[in-house]
Structure formats: structure tokens, C-alpha cells
Design an enzyme around this catalytic site. Sequence first.
Site, PDB file in Angstrom:
ATOM      1  N   MET A 122       1.023  -1.164   0.048  1.00  0.00           N
ATOM      2  CA  MET A 122       0.063   0.036  -0.062  1.00  0.00           C
ATOM      3  C   MET A 122       0.978   1.470   0.298  1.00  0.00           C
ATOM      4  SD  MET A 122      -2.893   1.326   2.718  1.00  0.00           S
ATOM      5  CE  MET A 122      -3.395  -0.412   3.158  1.00  0.00           C
ATOM      6  N   PRO A 123       1.196   1.591  -1.003  1.00  0.00           N
ATOM      7  CA  PRO A 123       2.349   2.736  -1.323  1.00  0.00           C
ATOM      8  C   PRO A 123       1.486   4.143  -1.029  1.00  0.00           C
ATOM      9  CG  PRO A 123       2.297   1.628  -3.302  1.00  0.00           C
ATOM     10  CD  PRO A 123       1.069   0.978  -2.685  1.00  0.00           C
ATOM     11  N   TYR A 124       2.378   5.164  -0.259  1.00  0.00           N
ATOM     12  CA  TYR A 124       1.819   6.372   0.149  1.00  0.00           C
ATOM     13  C   TYR A 124       2.898   7.320  -0.402  1.00  0.00           C
ATOM     14  CZ  TYR A 124       1.123  10.641   3.072  1.00  0.00           C
ATOM     15  OH  TYR A 124       0.984  11.823   3.381  1.00  0.00           O
TER      16      TYR A 124
END
Length: 73
Positions: free
Chosen positions: A1-3
Site C-alpha cells: 500500500m504505497p503512500y
Amino acid sequence: MPYVNIKVTKEGGPEGTGPSSEQKAELIKGVTELLEKVLHKNPATTFVVIDEVALDDWGIGGLSVPEFRKLKL
């Protein structure tokens, strides 16, 4: 889950207020596509946040951006 957090100064764009809505949408789309292409990340779980910072609130070398720019280094 990239931010991904993109920070830009509030300049340019309409009336010098920062990037336009269209430019922000292009950044969000482009970063999401890049993460999918390079790291095979799912776009549905990729978060991109754009923070706009006033020039007086961004510092370089101990000076605010407007003061730093006056030096014309």
C-alpha cells in the site's frame, strides 16, 4: 500500500496559488502509474497526497524561499 507525499510551493498555476486542479490530477495519475509499472503496485491501494506550502514556510540554507531567491545564487 504505497503512500506518496508530494510537497510543492504555492506559486505558479492560476493567480500564483500553486498547481491547478488539472496539474494535480496529472501528478496523481502519473505517480500511480509509475508505481504500478516499476514496483507492480496496485493502483487501487496507492495513495498520493499533494501538500502546498507557502513560500515563507519553506526554507533553504537557513532562509525562507523569498529571501534565498534574493541572493540569486
